[in-house]
Design an enzyme around this catalytic site. Sequence first.
Site, PDB file in Angstrom:
ATOM      1  CG  HIS A 145     -29.794  14.795  28.851  1.00  0.00           C
ATOM      2  ND1 HIS A 145     -28.662  15.249  29.503  1.00  0.00           N
ATOM      3  CD2 HIS A 145     -29.975  13.525  29.280  1.00  0.00           C
ATOM      4  CE1 HIS A 145     -28.176  14.299  30.272  1.00  0.00           C
ATOM      5  NE2 HIS A 145     -28.946  13.236  30.163  1.00  0.00           N
ATOM      6  CE  LYS A 147     -31.566  14.793  33.331  1.00  0.00           C
ATOM      7  NZ  LYS A 147     -30.269  14.825  32.631  1.00  0.00           N
ATOM      8  CG  ASP A 152     -46.899  28.529  42.976  1.00  0.00           C
ATOM      9  OD1 ASP A 152     -47.706  28.024  42.175  1.00  0.00           O
ATOM     10  OD2 ASP A 152     -46.938  28.323  44.211  1.00  0.00           O
ATOM     11  CG  HIS A 314     -25.596  11.023  36.414  1.00  0.00           C
ATOM     12  ND1 HIS A 314     -26.651  11.912  36.407  1.00  0.00           N
ATOM     13  CD2 HIS A 314     -25.640  10.398  35.204  1.00  0.00           C
ATOM     14  CE1 HIS A 314     -27.308  11.819  35.263  1.00  0.00           C
ATOM     15  NE2 HIS A 314     -26.716  10.915  34.515  1.00  0.00           N
ATOM     16  CE  LYS A 316     -25.954  14.933  34.083  1.00  0.00           C
ATOM     17  NZ  LYS A 316     -25.386  13.787  33.440  1.00  0.00           N
ATOM     18  CG  ASP A 321      -8.901  30.345  36.526  1.00  0.00           C
ATOM     19  OD1 ASP A 321      -8.233  29.289  36.548  1.00  0.00           O
ATOM     20  OD2 ASP A 321      -8.795  31.209  35.647  1.00  0.00           O
TER      21      ASP A 321
END
Length: 396
Positions: A145, A147, A152, A314, A316, A321
């Site tokens: 999952h 990405k 370079d 979507h 995440k 704190d």
Amino acid sequence: MIFIYIIVAILLLIGLLLLDFSLGKKNHRKNVRFLDFESTTGDYQIYTAGDPLFEDLFQDLRHAKKKIDMMFFIIKTDEISRELLEILKQKAEEGLQVRLLLDRIGSYRINSKVIKELNQSGVEFAFSEKPKFPYFFYRSQRRNHRKITIIDGDVGYIGGFNVGREYLGKDAELGNWRDYHLRLLGDIVQHLQSTFFDDWYLATGHHDEEPVPTETEGEKWIEIAATDGVQLEDVFESLICQAKEEVFIGTPYFIPSERLFKCLTDALERGVNVKVIVPMKADHPLVKEAGLPYMMRLIDAGGEVYMFDQGFYHAKVVIVDQQLCDIGTANFDRRSLFLNKEVNTIIHNPRFVMDLRLAFLKDVQDSEPLNDHLIQLFTIRTKIKIGIARFFRPLL
């Protein structure tokens, strides 16, 4: 008699799948990949919408001089996906080393014709996490999952966006797409390289040398957490348990383990303010229904749950704190916790966290609180789906 045979066949199939899953899980835990990274320095830019992200990503790709390593869970064959693939082919034809690694099931639309065109241009292509025997059913649930893009050795990208028109907010049903993605500079990019190298090795058998030293510098402390379906629960537990004032969680799927749910209720008992944002809409069957019992239990314990209603949520993110945050590819669900390969960034920068916190609270304002009134509106159909979803939680 035929009906009895059908029932027996179905029960036998279910039993075989459960056995496959159990044995596959044991094998996975014995052979888990553990990538241990220390905190290091870097700089970052955050994106919350697809248009500016892909504009900058494509520009960085076009300016690449030596090498491009890219990994996605999903690349489709629509307009934005074709544009990305054309850039990769062009850079390979210019003589750069270009490698593209895609999840086998997530990117099922990438067929042999597309792969042949990539290879003919000089792009090195591989699929990650291809289902195979033994434990075929379990392996079919194990997804990469992550990405990641490294350009370079200097510029890195990581976050929740895949490549497709819906991530630009162009899906009529899902609408505006709310997500987080980071552009990274500095030493932290080497840790992204190491993560890509390990997945490339598993997919192709080809080892890499040490990560290319970066020519850029960063001033902020960041840590990469590359998890393999085992360690993520520890990462999230550590974040929640250190909270003294507040824990804010943004996730498209809220299906925590019992251990993490207890961490949240323990935090509430300590007086910690716990807020969770999930989408009002669902993009997969049963994920919303699987999460609703946990949302209702969290509310009963004193937490707050909000359902984002300005498109699809979507993002995440875990914010603790006003001091640190976690942004990456991992959802707050069983699949990310125990099945998927994920990669997250833990950022220790109060100023950045304050800005992210304000963005989170803006999303709260664009959401509808899940409360007793909404729960009472649940239909019989919803309640039945909640019961069915309970059985499928390990896969959600």
